[in-house]
Design a protein around this motif. Structure first.
Motif, PDB file in Angstrom:
ATOM      1  N   ASN A 116       4.440  -7.195  -0.012  1.00  0.00           N
ATOM      2  CA  ASN A 116       3.176  -6.464  -0.007  1.00  0.00           C
ATOM      3  C   ASN A 116       2.429  -6.533   1.327  1.00  0.00           C
ATOM      4  O   ASN A 116       1.264  -6.157   1.401  1.00  0.00           O
ATOM      5  CB  ASN A 116       2.268  -6.984  -1.135  1.00  0.00           C
ATOM      6  CG  ASN A 116       1.198  -5.989  -1.533  1.00  0.00           C
ATOM      7  OD1 ASN A 116       1.424  -4.783  -1.555  1.00  0.00           O
ATOM      8  ND2 ASN A 116       0.014  -6.503  -1.855  1.00  0.00           N
ATOM      9  N   GLY A 121      -4.619  -5.706  -2.565  1.00  0.00           N
ATOM     10  CA  GLY A 121      -4.340  -4.409  -3.139  1.00  0.00           C
ATOM     11  C   GLY A 121      -2.852  -4.185  -3.287  1.00  0.00           C
ATOM     12  O   GLY A 121      -2.037  -5.111  -3.211  1.00  0.00           O
ATOM     13  N   TYR A 122      -2.493  -2.935  -3.516  1.00  0.00           N
ATOM     14  CA  TYR A 122      -1.104  -2.495  -3.645  1.00  0.00           C
ATOM     15  C   TYR A 122      -0.750  -1.815  -2.337  1.00  0.00           C
ATOM     16  O   TYR A 122      -1.131  -0.667  -2.113  1.00  0.00           O
ATOM     17  CB  TYR A 122      -1.001  -1.528  -4.834  1.00  0.00           C
ATOM     18  CG  TYR A 122       0.368  -0.965  -5.131  1.00  0.00           C
ATOM     19  CD1 TYR A 122       1.166  -1.515  -6.126  1.00  0.00           C
ATOM     20  CD2 TYR A 122       0.846   0.149  -4.446  1.00  0.00           C
ATOM     21  CE1 TYR A 122       2.408  -0.974  -6.431  1.00  0.00           C
ATOM     22  CE2 TYR A 122       2.083   0.689  -4.733  1.00  0.00           C
ATOM     23  CZ  TYR A 122       2.858   0.120  -5.731  1.00  0.00           C
ATOM     24  OH  TYR A 122       4.098   0.662  -6.026  1.00  0.00           O
ATOM     25  N   GLY A 124      -2.321  -2.392   0.222  1.00  0.00           N
ATOM     26  CA  GLY A 124      -3.648  -2.090   0.746  1.00  0.00           C
ATOM     27  C   GLY A 124      -4.439  -1.106  -0.072  1.00  0.00           C
ATOM     28  O   GLY A 124      -5.607  -0.841   0.232  1.00  0.00           O
ATOM     29  N   GLN A 125      -3.849  -0.570  -1.136  1.00  0.00           N
ATOM     30  CA  GLN A 125      -4.518   0.439  -1.962  1.00  0.00           C
ATOM     31  C   GLN A 125      -5.016  -0.176  -3.260  1.00  0.00           C
ATOM     32  O   GLN A 125      -4.341  -1.010  -3.868  1.00  0.00           O
ATOM     33  CB  GLN A 125      -3.526   1.569  -2.292  1.00  0.00           C
ATOM     34  CG  GLN A 125      -4.103   2.673  -3.156  1.00  0.00           C
ATOM     35  CD  GLN A 125      -3.073   3.714  -3.540  1.00  0.00           C
ATOM     36  OE1 GLN A 125      -1.877   3.532  -3.289  1.00  0.00           O
ATOM     37  NE2 GLN A 125      -3.500   4.794  -4.154  1.00  0.00           N
ATOM     38  N   ASP A 126      -6.191   0.215  -3.702  1.00  0.00           N
ATOM     39  CA  ASP A 126      -6.747  -0.235  -4.973  1.00  0.00           C
ATOM     40  C   ASP A 126      -6.339   0.740  -6.068  1.00  0.00           C
ATOM     41  O   ASP A 126      -6.818   1.870  -6.112  1.00  0.00           O
ATOM     42  CB  ASP A 126      -8.272  -0.315  -4.877  1.00  0.00           C
ATOM     43  CG  ASP A 126      -8.933  -0.610  -6.211  1.00  0.00           C
ATOM     44  OD1 ASP A 126      -8.234  -1.081  -7.126  1.00  0.00           O
ATOM     45  OD2 ASP A 126     -10.151  -0.375  -6.321  1.00  0.00           O
ATOM     46  N   LEU A 127      -5.458   0.318  -6.962  1.00  0.00           N
ATOM     47  CA  LEU A 127      -4.949   1.213  -8.003  1.00  0.00           C
ATOM     48  C   LEU A 127      -6.013   1.572  -9.037  1.00  0.00           C
ATOM     49  O   LEU A 127      -5.848   2.530  -9.789  1.00  0.00           O
ATOM     50  CB  LEU A 127      -3.737   0.573  -8.696  1.00  0.00           C
ATOM     51  CG  LEU A 127      -2.498   0.361  -7.812  1.00  0.00           C
ATOM     52  CD1 LEU A 127      -1.361  -0.241  -8.631  1.00  0.00           C
ATOM     53  CD2 LEU A 127      -2.048   1.672  -7.173  1.00  0.00           C
ATOM     54  N   GLU A 129      -9.178   2.207  -8.111  1.00  0.00           N
ATOM     55  CA  GLU A 129     -10.144   3.034  -7.381  1.00  0.00           C
ATOM     56  C   GLU A 129     -11.588   2.604  -7.638  1.00  0.00           C
ATOM     57  O   GLU A 129     -12.496   3.430  -7.642  1.00  0.00           O
ATOM     58  CB  GLU A 129      -9.935   4.519  -7.711  1.00  0.00           C
ATOM     59  CG  GLU A 129      -8.548   5.016  -7.302  1.00  0.00           C
ATOM     60  CD  GLU A 129      -8.330   6.491  -7.584  1.00  0.00           C
ATOM     61  OE1 GLU A 129      -9.271   7.145  -8.065  1.00  0.00           O
ATOM     62  OE2 GLU A 129      -7.224   6.983  -7.296  1.00  0.00           O
ATOM     63  N   ASN A 134      -8.858  -4.400  -4.468  1.00  0.00           N
ATOM     64  CA  ASN A 134      -8.674  -4.903  -3.110  1.00  0.00           C
ATOM     65  C   ASN A 134      -9.214  -6.321  -2.932  1.00  0.00           C
ATOM     66  O   ASN A 134      -9.246  -6.842  -1.820  1.00  0.00           O
ATOM     67  CB  ASN A 134      -9.338  -3.972  -2.095  1.00  0.00           C
ATOM     68  CG  ASN A 134      -8.507  -2.715  -1.853  1.00  0.00           C
ATOM     69  OD1 ASN A 134      -7.284  -2.750  -1.930  1.00  0.00           O
ATOM     70  ND2 ASN A 134      -9.171  -1.609  -1.576  1.00  0.00           N
ATOM     71  N   GLN A 192      -8.258   2.040 -14.122  1.00  0.00           N
ATOM     72  CA  GLN A 192      -6.830   2.352 -14.116  1.00  0.00           C
ATOM     73  C   GLN A 192      -6.486   3.587 -14.955  1.00  0.00           C
ATOM     74  O   GLN A 192      -5.404   4.160 -14.800  1.00  0.00           O
ATOM     75  CB  GLN A 192      -6.034   1.159 -14.642  1.00  0.00           C
ATOM     76  CG  GLN A 192      -6.044  -0.052 -13.717  1.00  0.00           C
ATOM     77  CD  GLN A 192      -5.280  -1.226 -14.300  1.00  0.00           C
ATOM     78  OE1 GLN A 192      -5.292  -1.469 -15.503  1.00  0.00           O
ATOM     79  NE2 GLN A 192      -4.587  -1.958 -13.449  1.00  0.00           N
ATOM     80  N   ARG A 195      -4.901   6.914 -13.722  1.00  0.00           N
ATOM     81  CA  ARG A 195      -3.478   7.008 -13.376  1.00  0.00           C
ATOM     82  C   ARG A 195      -2.593   7.278 -14.595  1.00  0.00           C
ATOM     83  O   ARG A 195      -1.364   7.364 -14.469  1.00  0.00           O
ATOM     84  CB  ARG A 195      -3.030   5.730 -12.673  1.00  0.00           C
ATOM     85  CG  ARG A 195      -3.750   5.545 -11.356  1.00  0.00           C
ATOM     86  CD  ARG A 195      -3.226   4.395 -10.535  1.00  0.00           C
ATOM     87  NE  ARG A 195      -3.901   4.352  -9.241  1.00  0.00           N
ATOM     88  CZ  ARG A 195      -3.535   5.039  -8.165  1.00  0.00           C
ATOM     89  NH1 ARG A 195      -2.456   5.810  -8.212  1.00  0.00           N
ATOM     90  NH2 ARG A 195      -4.215   4.955  -7.041  1.00  0.00           N
TER      91      ARG A 195
END
Length: 350
Positions: A116, A121-122, A124-127, A129, A134, A192, A195
């Motif tokens: 990673n 995060g994923y 660097g991304q926050d799944l 949102e 993060n 979440q 998604r």
């Protein structure tokens, strides 16, 4: 170096070649056996957990050593949260290990693949949102959660894979709750939902030996959050999660076994809530309308034996099923629906 599952037994040079021998004492799924070869450096720590001292081992490329030492400080807090909710780490004899890999991650038992990038995060991304994702390293938390759900409790075949992914995805929420508080946890799991794609049932078709929809991650986590909200008893909820890991310790299970266990331990037919989500393509819709101070409501397509009590405005509890039901309601609109229940309220005309 050659890194394997379990603990290092020996390393030696044979005919100018290096050999490493690793030993696993606990039962292990075949897909979890994954040696990793690289120019690694290692460091270690000890975690004082529910079953005593747990060896923590980390192996990364030389150039990433300092970054790893900073990022992997999240591991003890993760173990605190997981052991609190799920019970003892299932593989004390084999240690806990993170190993850097060129791919994102995988829950290899006692040898978790980590790719990673040493950031939160994923990648660097926050799944979710929400910004909350993060605050922690997704791969450390999610793949470690699989040590309980996937590696300790294992689906009998891919049809039941939701057991791995729904509970493990929800482990992220439980980690957030332990570290940052319940409000953050609620926001994270609800975030979440964006998604969820609703492309098929989460439970695989019987006899197909194939997985269900990838919604088993985010929709599955929100299913569990909804059931927790219905139970409205976190001591009981935690007891069931811990009991699962004790009852099905190092074993394979089916969906029916899990649903039967929840019914028995909660003393409520919550399996009907599981079934509502597992077998449908869609998120349940709660239809309602009011007439002459009577609130009419239902969840279209649901079974008439559905058990899904919900608290709404003025402390009123409704118990929707597939058929229209009524309750006296003289409150004001708009109605309040608790967003922790994963349903979509929809006012309809009579």
């Amino acid at each position: 170096m050659g890194i394997g599952n379990g603990k290092l037994i020996s390393s030696k040079i044979i005919d100018d070649k290096k050999e490493w021998v690793w030993q696993v004492e606990n039962p292990i799924n075949l897909y979890n056996i994954a040696p990793v070869i690289g120019n690694f450096v290692g460091f270690s720590d000890t975690y004082n957990g529910l079953n005593g001292k747990l060896s923590l081992q980390y192996f990364v490329l030389k150039q990433n050593l300092e970054k790893a030492k900073m990022q992997f400080t999240q591991v003890p807090g993760m173990l605190d949260a997981m052991e609190h909710w799920f019970g003892p780490y299932p593989f004390y004899k084999d240690s806990y290990k993170l190993v850097e890999t060129p791919f994102l991650g995988m829950e290899h038992q006692s040898n978790i693949a980590y790719g990673n990038g040493f950031k939160n995060g994923y990648l660097g991304q926050d799944l979710s949102e929400t910004g909350i994702g993060n605050l922690f390293d997704f791969i450390i938390i999610h793949e470690s959660g699989h040590e309980w759900f996937g590696n300790n409790i294992t689906a009998k075949n891919p049809e039941h894979m939701w057991i791995h992914e729904a509970f493990t995805t929800y482990s992220e929420t439980l980690y957030v709750e332990q570290c940052f508080g319940k409000e953050y946890a609620d926001d994270y799991v609800i975030g979440q939902r964006a998604r969820v794609v609703n492309d098929g049932p989460m439970l695989g078709k019987s006899g197909s030996n194939e997985e269900g929809s990838g919604d088993m991650y985010f929709k599955g986590a929100n299913m569990i959050h909804s059931i927790r909200t219905v139970l409205d008893d976190d001591k009981l909820f935690r007891k069931i999660l811990q009991g699962m890991n004790a009852e099905f310790w190092h074993s394979t299970v089916t969906t029916q076994q899990i649903l039967d266990y929840w019914d028995k331990q909660s003393n409520k037919p919550v399996s009907s809530i599981f079934s509502l989500y597992l077998n449908s393509n869609d998120v349940p819709t709660l239809e309602y309308y009011s007439k002459d101070e009577i609130l009419n409501y239902r969840i279209p397509g649901a079974s008439d034996s559905l058990y899904y009590p919900m608290k709404i405005s003025n402390g009123i509890v409704i118990e929707p099923t597939g058929s229209w039901k009524q309750i006296k309601f003289s409150g004001k609109y708009p109605l309040f629906f608790n967003s922790k229940y994963y349903v979509i309220p929809k006012e309809v005309t009579n």
